[in-house]
Structure formats: C-alpha cells, structure tokens
Design an enzyme around this catalytic site. Structure first.
Site, PDB file in Angstrom:
ATOM      1  N   SER A  75     -32.716 -34.469  14.816  1.00 25.06           N
ATOM      2  CA  SER A  75     -32.377 -33.741  13.599  1.00 25.06           C
ATOM      3  C   SER A  75     -30.960 -34.050  13.106  1.00 25.06           C
ATOM      4  CB  SER A  75     -32.574 -32.236  13.848  1.00 25.06           C
ATOM      5  OG  SER A  75     -32.427 -31.496  12.678  1.00 25.06           O
TER       6      SER A  75
ATOM      7  N   ARG B 202     -23.524 -15.731  20.101  1.00 19.73           N
ATOM      8  CA  ARG B 202     -24.841 -16.195  20.571  1.00 19.73           C
ATOM      9  C   ARG B 202     -24.692 -17.514  21.312  1.00 19.73           C
ATOM     10  NH1 ARG B 202     -28.117 -20.128  18.536  1.00 19.73           N
ATOM     11  NH2 ARG B 202     -30.296 -20.066  19.213  1.00 19.73           N
TER      12      ARG B 202
END
Length: 620
Positions: A145, A584
């Site tokens: 990606s 996160r």
C-alpha cells in the site's frame, strides 16, 4: 487410439496401456498433480466405462463418474505427496530465525526481503481457507500500500471480497511463525483437524500484485505453495487491491442471484463506466480533477479506466493523471500519494495544480483517496476520508428522501477514533444520521456498516466505501416511484450501487463517486469544504520498545494498560477546550500513534506534546 482429458487445468493424452494384462489393451487415464510429475498412484479407466458426454472436458460414464475420478485423484495426491511437497517446497524458503510475524489489519507487511517464508505459508492458508469454504475462490494480494518501495506485504481476501475472517488471522500467524518445516506441517495439519477441513474438496485461489520490484519474486513463491497443496490458481498479474477484491466476489457469485459482475479487469471498467453514465442523469462535470497516483499501480489502471469513460469533448470528466511512473520503483509513494498528503498537510511537489483546482491523491495500491485544493490565497485545504464520508452520506440521504424512500432506508455512518470531532458533530447534528465508532481497520468498519440499510464508512486516511444491504437493494429494485423527480432520484441511487465498489475501499470508484456528487450539487471544492470546519488536529508517531503493552478498549479511544496512563491522558485533555486525545498501538511496527485535537492550533500542538510525553515515558 487415445483420449484427451482435462483435470485441474492439466491436459493429458492417454494412450493404449499394455502394462495391465487384463484382456486386450485399453485406453487409460493417467492423472497428474497440477503441473507436476505423475503421482505414484494412477487411476486406469477402461474405455468401456466412458461415454462421450463431458464435464469440464472429462468424459463421463456409468461405471466411473467424473466426481469419482476427482475424489480418487485428490485422495492419492494428498496421501502420497502433500506432506513431502509442502516440506520440500518450504525448505527452499526457511523462516528467519530471529523474526516473529503477526497477521494484522493489513495482513503481513514488512521489508520485502523478510517475506519469502511468510508468502509461502500464506499460500497454505489460502488453500485451507478455500477448502474450508467448499472450494470458493480466495484472493491473495501482494502489496504494501502506502509503505516505502523496499517494503511489501501479503493478505487474504474472503469470497465476498471482504477481508479475511478475523478468527483465521491467528492461523496465519501460527503458520508464519512455525520454526521448522516439520513444525509447519504439524501446524497445517492441526488447522485441518480443528476446522474439520475436507481435503478432498477442490481449492481455488487467485492472486495479484502491485508494481513493487519484489512482487514478481514473491508471487513465484506463492505459486510454489499453491502447487504443493494441489490448488487450482490463477495469476492476475498487476491489479489494484480493490480490483482483486472485486474479481474475487464476481467469481464466487457468478450464476447466482447475487451475481456481482464480470470477473475480469475489463468487466470492472465496464461496470463502473456504464453506471457512471446513469448516475450523472444528464448533468455536467465542472472543470477538471488532477489525480496523483503515487507512482503506483493506480496510475496505469486509472488510464485504462479513462479509456472506457466519455471524453471531455463528449461531456465527460477531464482527469489529469500525474505521478504515474511505475517504471522507476524507488519513486513509489515518494513525496506523493494519499498518505503523504494526509500526514504532511500539503500537496505533492509535482502536482503543480492551480488555485481552486480539484486535486486527489491515491495510495500505492489505490485503495485510499483524499481530495485537496489550494485556496485563492495559497492556503492548503485537505478534504480527507471524513469529508468524503460526510459528502456521500449527505447525498445518499437526500436521494433517498427525494425518491420517497427516506423512511424505508436507514442510512448510517461508521467512523474510527481518528475521525475529526467536527465531522461527527456534522453528521449527527446537521445530517441527523447515526454514527457508530469502531476499532481501526477496514474489517471493523465494514462489518459495522453492514448493520445499516446503507452504511457509509471511511477512515480519515481516505480508505472507505458505501455498503448497501440485500434488503436495501431489493427495495431499490422493487420500489415504484410516484413522480418524475422520484424516478430520477431512484435511478441515481440504483446507479450508485454499481458505481461504488462495495467489497472494499476503492480509490478509482470513490473518485468517480465524489465527482458525481459534486456535479449533482453544483459544488466546487470550496463549497464542499464549507460544510463544516475541522477542529485543528495532530497525529504523532511515537517509537516504543514494545507496542504490545499498550492495550486499548472503547473502539481504541482509551487505554486499559499500561496502568495509570489513561488517567494521565484524561487529565491532560481536561485542560483544553474541545480537547480530545488517544494513543493507539500500530498493528505492524513498534510504534504508538498519538492523536490530538482541540479548539485552536496552538492548543492542539500543546495537547499532542503532553500526551506524546506520557506515552514515551510509559513505553520505555
């Protein structure tokens, strides 16, 4: 005298065999593994048992059917060759001794030179997954990606074009970390037993790759893995990730009431092009859109799509393609692409777009898109995944009401914790639509979106799509409009269900969706930007010794460990107007990402710095 047999893609001419002296010599069938030498056990079928009716080119007869031949063939193939083939092939690509791998939200992703053993074992997983699902086609995509050119990755696509079922991710991790070939086969065999997989079932796998220089080598390893398991496979060469998802779903729905389309790359272009024409309802595009393709596979695929669209002289959209150099691998994602634009908050240096010109950037495998423009005073304005989601929700909600279906279609928006707080307020307060927050990762958003009749989901990074439920599709197809205005709105809605790639986020499909909406609204980028004002926000990448100590809950908006860290973050947030922040852990590297937003830019920077310090101290 001889016959020609087709089995597992292998054509074998079978001649008179005098080896077995049971009466006169008889024509026989010698079965092979896919592309390999004959298996040790051979099935001989007397000519008298065969009739010239065929199934997949295989003669059928009353005493030995095609199915019986296939089952016997599979049993012999697996009995004699499976373990030996897997072990021998795996030994050529041994696992690095000092590495631990984990199947994450994007599959496996890392430096390409570390991927050989992982890709081989993903091939084993794909074959098992197909057999578990009664031979349905599984997709394998080799891509990294938005990562740098030296990276690569591999992930599985389930039959309906969705991400691999989460419960199977642990199997991928287990296979990838087996420390020897014997341990690998033990893990493989354990999955077979735990999942009650019938090895007599045919396995079907398709795969593709992006333009990274390591892709061809990795696909060759994948092919060897699929051969070792007797899997029927097809190499689709270079595709965008969403195209592979689309083709996987098409193959698995072909001939069913839920047929999704022609299972080819050309079928993908034709479906999008035909639906775009209907969706426009005679409206005209205003100006051009400049598309930065990140020097990835999206470049050549966008140019191919353009060939199927009306030209600007015919009233079509003028698409200016930039950054589409796929012949220089090191340029992939370099100072261009959706991730560059999102993280640096500026246009790619090579775009050279004029003020107020619509611009969009794809990522390396074309499953993300963000829009942006430079204002008349030169100010950069980002229109990210949040903006695309709110634009789509606004338009679809309006269409549903205009068609007379406002009360019959429940439209909802799915976001992650990274969504800007202003976008959430706009959806709930202005559009009066429900918002659901999930953990980061397309699999979580997609699942939540299916709970609505029409579920709109986009991550802030530009990865997302719109999902129409089976019930919604039935209502759209059966509904009888009561006026020309309702009929027009209904036709546009129906066209959107085909224009949108509902399997996964698709930059090419989403590009045209945005352009259709702007044409219908008569908006330019400025009007779109004025729908609401983003809160200033900052995303910081914090390197830590071990990301796994950071455990999140509440859709990843809070930390349950390390102890006391969340309390410190809450205390910091409480000091700022409209403050919000969370930390996160990355799914692929030892990094924790800190997101912060507040009422002003200076307050946002201050909050981000305070939370970054808290995380860095906790992470060691």
């Amino acid at each position: 005298m001889h016959y020609v047999m087709h089995l597992d893609g292998v054509t074998e001419q079978c001649r008179d065999n005098e080896k077995y002296k049971r009466g006169p010599p008889q024509p026989c069938i010698k079965l092979r593994g896919a592309g390999e030498k004959p298996i040790k056990g051979e099935i001989h079928v007397p000519a008298a048992s065969l009739m010239w009716g065929t199934q997949r080119g295989v003669p059928l007869g009353p005493s030995l059917s095609f199915v019986q031949i296939r089952v016997q063939h599979q049993k012999l193939l697996l009995k004699h060759n499976d373990k030996e083939r897997i072990i021998a092939a795996s030994a050529k690509v041994p696992k690095p001794a000092d590495r631990t791998f984990q199947y994450g939200t994007a599959g496996f992703r890392m430096k390409a030179m570390l991927l050989d053993s992982v890709v081989f074992r993903v091939g084993l997983l794909a074959a098992l997954r197909s057999r578990k699902l009664n031979g349905q086609t599984i997709g394998v995509m080799i891509t990294a990606s938005h990562n740098p050119p030296e990276d690569n990755g591999v992930k599985l696509v389930d039959p309906m074009g969705e991400m691999l079922e989460e419960s199977w991710e642990v199997y991928g991790t287990t296979l990838a970390n087996a420390t020897s070939e014997e341990k690998l086969f033990e893990a493989y065999d354990k999955i077979i037993k735990e999942c009650h997989i019938n090895l007599d079932t045919e396995a079907n796998v398709i795969f593709a790759r992006d333009t990274r220089s390591s892709g061809a080598h990795l696909t060759s390893i994948l092919t060897e893995s699929l051969k070792a398991t007797g899997t029927i496979y097809a190499d689709y060469k270079l595709l965008t990730t969403p195209q592979l998802h689309y083709i996987t779903r098409c193959l698995n729905t072909k001939g069913s009431p839920y047929e999704y389309g022609e299972p080819t790359e050309q079928g993908y272009y034709k479906k999008i092009a035909s639906s775009l024409k209907v969706a426009m309802q005679g409206r005209h595009f205003s100006g051009s859109v400049t598309v930065d393709c990140a020097n990835g596979v999206g470049g050549p695929k966008l140019r191919e799509l353009i060939k199927h669209l009306p030209s600007p002289s015919e009233g079509g959209l003028e698409i200016k393609v930039v950054n589409d150099d796929v012949l220089t691998p090191e340029r992939l994602n370099h100072q261009c692409g959706a991730d560059f634009v999102k993280t640096t908050q500026r246009a790619p240096p090579s775009s050279h777009a004029a003020p107020m010109t619509r611009c969009a950037s794809l990522d390396g495998d074309a499953d993300r898109i963000v829009y942006y423009f430079n204002d008349v005073d030169g100010t950069f304005r980002l229109l990210d995944g949040d903006r695309i989601a709110t634009l789509a929700a606004l338009f679809i909600g309006d269409l549903a009401r205009s068609a007379g279906l406002g009360e019959k279609l429940k439209v909802g928006v799915v976001q992650t914790a990274y969504a800007n707080g202003a976008s959430t307020a706009y959806v709930t307060q202005d559009l009066r639509l429900p918002v659901v927050c999930t953990a980061t990762g397309v699999k979580h958003l997609h699942h939540a979106a299916t709970k609505f009749d029409v579920g709109v989901y986009f991550e802030a990074n530009g990865h997302g799509t719109v999902v129409f439920s089976d019930l919604a599709l039935k209502r759209l197809n059966k509904y009888e409009p009561q006026s020309p205005a309702q009929s027009s709105a209904l036709e546009t809605l129906q066209a959107l269900t085909a224009l949108i790639n509902q399997t996964v986020g698709d930059a090419l499909s989403d590009l045209l969706l945005v352009e259709v909406i702007l044409a219908h609204k008569g908006w330019g980028p400025k009007e779109w930007d004025l729908t609401y004002t983003d809160l200033p926000n900052r995303l910081v990448r914090v390197e830590v010794a071990d990301r796994n100590i950071f455990k999140a809950f509440d859709a990843e908006r809070k930390l349950e460990s390390p102890p006391s860290v969340q309390a410190q973050i809450d205390a910091a947030v409480g000091k700022f107007k409209n403050g919000r922040s969370f930390a996160r852990a990355s799914g692929t590297e030892d990094v924790v990402r800190v997101y912060a937003e507040a009422a002003t830019r200076s307050e946002t920077e201050d909050l981000a710095q305070k939370v970054t310090t808290i995380v860095r101290q906790a992470g060691g």
